[in-house]
Enzyme design. Structure first.
Site, PDB file in Angstrom:
ATOM      1  CG  LEU A 184      43.980  41.347  29.002  1.00 11.33           C
ATOM      2  CD1 LEU A 184      43.382  42.751  29.017  1.00 11.33           C
ATOM      3  CD2 LEU A 184      43.437  40.547  27.830  1.00 11.33           C
TER       4      LEU A 184
ATOM      5  CD  GLU B 297      43.399  43.185  36.609  1.00 14.89           C
ATOM      6  OE1 GLU B 297      44.492  43.768  36.408  1.00 14.89           O
ATOM      7  OE2 GLU B 297      42.948  42.320  35.843  1.00 14.89           O
TER       8      GLU B 297
END
Length: 218
Positions: free
Chosen positions: A141, A183
């Site tokens: 993102l 992540e």
């Protein structure tokens, strides 16, 4: 982490949820009930969208600080992260991607027609990884509309705290293993483009740097 088949632009697209690109990947862990939005009261804070920072923002290279206490502020951050992640849309988000340098990760690998599977990992750490390697096409993102195949260990064991502040451990494979590693990298200031060739990494960094410069000039 963004879906590799749907362009991920934070705050622009109103897609309800994502359709996973890796059909058939193993996904482990418990499902949790869908959490609906409540009217704000003095006791329940409303969720809010946060801006996702984009390459070449230098904050993406920060090493996030460990969480010392699972308090109301942290839980509000987690709710905001889920709201922001779903809106983007994406399947994973690290707190640093919304400008908060704390070791917090949110994931949801559920399919469009399934109940949401909200997963929260506080102070996550990979304590074991397999020698076997798997390749997944990854997106981010914070690097919208760019996707590239990345090699990572096929299985990992991760320790973390849950939202109750309790120590947990999970062994993951398939898409879950990929997303966790992606992540957790963010919490250490590492981006998925660091796992591809220098030529491709320099090319994409230059592209986003030029776009950022044009945005400032405009």
């Amino acid at each position: 982490m963004s879906h590799p088949l749907i362009p991920a632009q934070a705050g622009i697209q109103g897609v309800e949820h994502w359709v996973p690109a890796f059909a058939g990947d193993e996904r482990t862990g418990q499902s949790s009930a869908r959490i609906d939005r409540f009217r704000a009261t003095p006791y329940i804070a409303p969720m809010a969208l946060r801006d996702i920072i984009i390459l070449p923002d230098k904050r993406l290279r920060l090493v996030s600080a460990p969480v010392k206490a699972v308090d109301a502020d942290l839980k509000k951050l987690v709710e905001d992260m889920f709201e922001t992640m779903y809106d983007a849309p994406g399947i994973g988000l690290a707190a640093i991607q919304v400008g908060v340098a704390r070791r917090v990760v949110t994931l949801d690998l559920s399919k469009k027609d399934e109940d949401k599977e909200r997963r929260v990992f506080i102070n996550p750490e990979v304590v074991w990884s397999s020698d076997d390697i798997r390749v997944h096409e990854e997106g981010c993102l914070s690097i919208p509309e760019f996707y590239e195949e990345v090699e990572r260990p096929a299985q990992v064991r991760v320790t973390y705290l849950d939202l109750a502040g309790k120590e947990q451990e999970i062994e993951a494979s398939g898409l879950l293993a990929t997303c966790l590693q992606h992540e957790i990298d963010h919490t250490n200031g590492v981006l998925f483009i660091d796992h591809i060739s220098k030529l491709k990494r320099d090319r994409i960094t230059k592209k986003f740097s030029k776009a950022a410069k044009r945005a400032v000039e405009d």
